[in-house]
Motif scaffolding. Structure first.
Motif, PDB file in Angstrom:
ATOM      1  N   ALA A 291       0.710  -1.134   0.004  1.00  0.00           N
ATOM      2  CA  ALA A 291      -0.032   0.074  -0.046  1.00  0.00           C
ATOM      3  C   ALA A 291       0.826   1.241   0.179  1.00  0.00           C
ATOM      4  CB  ALA A 291      -0.866   0.138   1.154  1.00  0.00           C
ATOM      5  N   GLY A 292       1.843   1.265   0.672  1.00  0.00           N
ATOM      6  CA  GLY A 292       2.880   2.516   0.677  1.00  0.00           C
ATOM      7  C   GLY A 292       3.513   2.861  -0.492  1.00  0.00           C
ATOM      8  N   GLN A 293       3.933   1.535  -1.241  1.00  0.00           N
ATOM      9  CA  GLN A 293       4.488   1.754  -2.508  1.00  0.00           C
ATOM     10  C   GLN A 293       3.536   2.282  -3.496  1.00  0.00           C
ATOM     11  OE1 GLN A 293       6.033  -2.224  -2.820  1.00  0.00           O
ATOM     12  NE2 GLN A 293       8.186  -1.478  -2.162  1.00  0.00           N
ATOM     13  N   MET A 294       2.377   1.735  -3.431  1.00  0.00           N
ATOM     14  CA  MET A 294       1.465   2.119  -4.578  1.00  0.00           C
ATOM     15  C   MET A 294       0.832   3.729  -4.203  1.00  0.00           C
ATOM     16  SD  MET A 294      -0.976   1.604  -6.844  1.00  0.00           S
ATOM     17  CE  MET A 294      -1.338  -0.326  -6.789  1.00  0.00           C
ATOM     18  N   SER A 295       0.817   4.241  -3.158  1.00  0.00           N
ATOM     19  CA  SER A 295       0.661   5.522  -2.642  1.00  0.00           C
ATOM     20  C   SER A 295       1.878   6.191  -3.184  1.00  0.00           C
ATOM     21  CB  SER A 295       0.683   5.862  -1.233  1.00  0.00           C
ATOM     22  OG  SER A 295       0.172   7.065  -0.961  1.00  0.00           O
ATOM     23  N   ASP A 296       2.913   5.878  -3.231  1.00  0.00           N
ATOM     24  CA  ASP A 296       4.244   6.848  -3.685  1.00  0.00           C
ATOM     25  C   ASP A 296       4.234   6.731  -5.067  1.00  0.00           C
ATOM     26  OD1 ASP A 296       4.965   7.107  -0.972  1.00  0.00           O
ATOM     27  OD2 ASP A 296       6.610   5.450  -1.188  1.00  0.00           O
ATOM     28  N   LEU A 297       3.987   5.674  -5.826  1.00  0.00           N
ATOM     29  CA  LEU A 297       3.878   5.534  -7.120  1.00  0.00           C
ATOM     30  C   LEU A 297       2.965   6.290  -8.010  1.00  0.00           C
ATOM     31  CD1 LEU A 297       5.503   4.385  -9.792  1.00  0.00           C
ATOM     32  CD2 LEU A 297       3.664   2.324  -9.564  1.00  0.00           C
ATOM     33  N   ILE A 298       1.603   6.234  -7.475  1.00  0.00           N
ATOM     34  CA  ILE A 298       0.664   7.169  -8.058  1.00  0.00           C
ATOM     35  C   ILE A 298       0.749   8.701  -7.803  1.00  0.00           C
ATOM     36  CG2 ILE A 298      -1.170   5.006  -8.331  1.00  0.00           C
ATOM     37  CD1 ILE A 298      -2.333   6.187  -5.965  1.00  0.00           C
ATOM     38  N   SER A 299       1.264   8.882  -6.622  1.00  0.00           N
ATOM     39  CA  SER A 299       1.486  10.192  -6.109  1.00  0.00           C
ATOM     40  C   SER A 299       2.350  10.914  -7.268  1.00  0.00           C
ATOM     41  CB  SER A 299       2.029  10.582  -4.811  1.00  0.00           C
ATOM     42  OG  SER A 299       1.113  10.037  -3.932  1.00  0.00           O
ATOM     43  N   TYR A 300       3.585  10.075  -7.517  1.00  0.00           N
ATOM     44  CA  TYR A 300       4.745  10.519  -8.459  1.00  0.00           C
ATOM     45  C   TYR A 300       3.886  10.706  -9.784  1.00  0.00           C
ATOM     46  CZ  TYR A 300       8.540   9.999 -11.767  1.00  0.00           C
ATOM     47  OH  TYR A 300       9.208  10.271 -12.962  1.00  0.00           O
ATOM     48  N   LEU A 301       3.141   9.792 -10.200  1.00  0.00           N
ATOM     49  CA  LEU A 301       2.629  10.143 -11.690  1.00  0.00           C
ATOM     50  C   LEU A 301       1.418  11.043 -11.685  1.00  0.00           C
ATOM     51  CD1 LEU A 301       1.762   6.363 -12.442  1.00  0.00           C
ATOM     52  CD2 LEU A 301       3.676   7.834 -13.535  1.00  0.00           C
ATOM     53  N   TYR A 302       0.605  11.487 -10.268  1.00  0.00           N
ATOM     54  CA  TYR A 302      -0.456  12.286 -10.347  1.00  0.00           C
ATOM     55  C   TYR A 302       0.346  13.849 -10.516  1.00  0.00           C
ATOM     56  CZ  TYR A 302      -3.646  15.547  -8.528  1.00  0.00           C
ATOM     57  OH  TYR A 302      -4.541  16.859  -8.136  1.00  0.00           O
ATOM     58  N   PHE A 303       1.552  14.137 -10.063  1.00  0.00           N
ATOM     59  CA  PHE A 303       2.111  15.368 -10.017  1.00  0.00           C
ATOM     60  C   PHE A 303       2.466  15.917 -11.475  1.00  0.00           C
ATOM     61  CE2 PHE A 303       2.508  14.938  -5.312  1.00  0.00           C
ATOM     62  CZ  PHE A 303       1.832  16.222  -4.925  1.00  0.00           C
ATOM     63  N   PHE A 304       2.575  14.999 -12.322  1.00  0.00           N
ATOM     64  CA  PHE A 304       3.083  15.450 -13.724  1.00  0.00           C
ATOM     65  C   PHE A 304       1.910  16.120 -14.408  1.00  0.00           C
ATOM     66  CE2 PHE A 304       6.618  12.585 -13.065  1.00  0.00           C
ATOM     67  CZ  PHE A 304       7.600  13.083 -13.752  1.00  0.00           C
ATOM     68  N   GLN A 305       0.658  15.894 -13.900  1.00  0.00           N
ATOM     69  CA  GLN A 305      -0.562  16.792 -14.486  1.00  0.00           C
ATOM     70  C   GLN A 305      -0.331  18.497 -14.102  1.00  0.00           C
ATOM     71  OE1 GLN A 305      -4.396  14.602 -13.992  1.00  0.00           O
ATOM     72  NE2 GLN A 305      -3.189  13.454 -12.450  1.00  0.00           N
ATOM     73  N   PHE A 306       0.458  18.395 -13.009  1.00  0.00           N
ATOM     74  CA  PHE A 306       0.593  20.040 -12.476  1.00  0.00           C
ATOM     75  C   PHE A 306       1.323  20.657 -13.498  1.00  0.00           C
ATOM     76  CE2 PHE A 306       2.394  23.166  -9.650  1.00  0.00           C
ATOM     77  CZ  PHE A 306       1.096  23.324  -8.817  1.00  0.00           C
ATOM     78  N   ILE A 307       2.331  20.303 -14.237  1.00  0.00           N
ATOM     79  CA  ILE A 307       3.221  21.090 -14.983  1.00  0.00           C
ATOM     80  C   ILE A 307       2.300  21.510 -16.288  1.00  0.00           C
ATOM     81  CG2 ILE A 307       5.168  20.981 -16.502  1.00  0.00           C
ATOM     82  CD1 ILE A 307       5.896  18.486 -14.839  1.00  0.00           C
ATOM     83  N   ASP A 308       2.506  22.735 -16.700  1.00  0.00           N
ATOM     84  CA  ASP A 308       1.777  23.494 -17.582  1.00  0.00           C
ATOM     85  C   ASP A 308       2.450  22.942 -18.822  1.00  0.00           C
ATOM     86  OD1 ASP A 308       1.517  25.462 -15.171  1.00  0.00           O
ATOM     87  OD2 ASP A 308      -0.384  25.968 -16.591  1.00  0.00           O
TER      88      ASP A 308
END
Length: 414
Positions: A291-308
């Motif tokens: 669960a911790g690794q899943m949380s880390d991995l999808i958090s990493y992928l999520y933040f790429f949506q932040f970049i304009d």
């Protein structure tokens, strides 16, 4: 519930001071830092009075829209554009409520926007009735029992009624997904997919119908830094690229990954069979994730949506002219001097400093516009990013470059 739950919830779901680290060998295009601290931003959201008018998933005021409902699911500078567009309306509310209009330092603005952005990662609360319908439609009861009813082929799902976050359920789906797919194929049972809010809805039903007791287990904090390492060590990079850097077998996750954390996890489940087949062909073992690794991995992928997307100074010059910024402000070859010369203001050296100045001086700007019968300019799509790119290039002067800058604000300069 009260305002403190905003801070507590963000700690549980996002972590403190998260930054997107250099990715894939530290390539400059992928090394944008998370602009500010979302946890700090949640504090400013409360202290600056935003919560008086805006709710976050039904916690807070009702004068403005609920910001926890996905309306800010867009890149950083587009969020700043939305804030700019609504400034006159907010100013009138401040006056009606006799509330002092808050001002920000650049670092505070960076953290606030980071918090507003991160709100889009939060799925709406699950609905147990919808979850019950999905549970039947997707055939979960064929293999699993819940509350003493259902199949015995797979494990009972009552254990998951203890979990406050769908993260544990999505982790279990990933961990057991290949074996489940093989069993479904053996039983001639169609493999279900998930979309939208399916996973939170299913968990809401499991929590309502299960026999897991009253204990609540919360999701581990996602850390994009650890997620970036997992992206490499779990072989994701062998098949997937991030903004053009990495494997070409699967889609570019820096472009195609969209939505909340649970929607990203749901996409992993939906595309599981294709990924497992490709891994088998390449002799790669399906990576295991807790669960911790899943949380880390999808958090990493999520933040790429932040970049304009890349901004364009030439388009920004057109925006500057079209929106009549030059009526008050001078820039090279364009504009008057009612307001300051934007190419010479020392504090306008980064995107976040420009955004902060626009917010802090909005009242004065609106007053001048009303005097001169100028409509408040509305910025759409990437116009805010283009406008800022033009202003920063204007500061550099003829024959000089403004230098490469991430669209992500970096807080106060030192």
């Amino acid at each position: 519930m009260n305002a403190r739950f905003l801070v507590v919830g963000l700690v549980l779901l996002s972590g403190v001071g998260l930054k997107v680290p250099p990715a894939l060998g530290g390539h400059e295009a992928l090394s944008a830092l998370l602009p500010g601290n979302p946890l700090e931003g949640s504090r400013f959201f409360i202290e600056k009075g935003c919560l008086r008018c805006h709710a976050v998933q039904e916690v807070g005021g009702v004068t403005g829209p609920d910001l926890g409902r996905g309306i800010l699911n867009r890149p950083l500078l587009e969020i700043a554009g939305v804030m700019w567009n609504h400034l006159p309306g907010m100013e009138h509310v401040f006056q009606e409520k006799r509330v002092v209009r808050p001002t920000f330092k650049p670092s505070e603005m960076a953290s606030l926007i980071a918090f507003l952005y991160y709100l889009s990662s939060l799925d709406p609360p699950g609905d147990a009735a919808t979850g019950a319908r999905l549970y039947r439609q997707k055939g979960c009861q064929t293999c699993h029992s819940l509350g003493g009813k259902g199949g015995r082929i797979g494990p009972a799902l009552d254990e998951y009624s203890r979990y406050a976050s769908p993260l544990f359920l999505t982790t279990a789906l990933w961990e057991n997904g290949k074996a489940m797919a093989e069993k479904m194929r053996e039983m001639a049972v169609p493999r279900p997919t998930v979309e939208g809010n399916d996973v939170p809805d299913l968990l809401a039903y499991i929590r309502a119908a299960g026999r897991g007791g009253l204990e609540r287990v919360y999701a581990p904090v996602g850390n994009p830094g650890r997620g970036e390492k997992l992206y490499r060590t779990k072989y994701c990079v062998d098949c997937h690229s991030i903004r053009g850097h990495g494997g070409k077998v699967g889609p570019d996750l820096g472009i195609t990954v969209k939505g909340s954390l649970m929607r990203i996890a749901g996409a992993m489940w939906n595309h599981g069979p294709k990924m497992w087949a490709e891994m088998a062909q390449r002799g790669i073992e399906v990576p295991s994730l807790n669960a911790g690794q899943m949380s880390d991995l999808i958090s990493y992928l999520y933040f790429f949506q932040f970049i304009d997307p890349p901004a364009d100074a030439a388009r920004g010059r057109a925006v500057y002219t079209e929106k009549r910024c030059g009526t008050c402000h001078a820039a090279p070859g364009i504009g008057q001097t009612v307001g300051p010369d934007l190419a010479k203001v020392e504090e306008l050296g980064t995107p976040v400093e420009v955004i902060t100045a626009m917010w802090n001086h909005a009242s004065k700007m609106e007053a001048v516009m009303l005097e001169q019968d100028i409509a408040w300019p509305i910025l759409k799509g990437g116009e805010m990013a283009d406008l800022i790119a033009y202003l920063l290039s204007a500061r550099a002067g003829p024959g000089r470059s403004a230098g490469p800058r991430s669209s992500a604000p970096q807080g106060d300069r030192r």
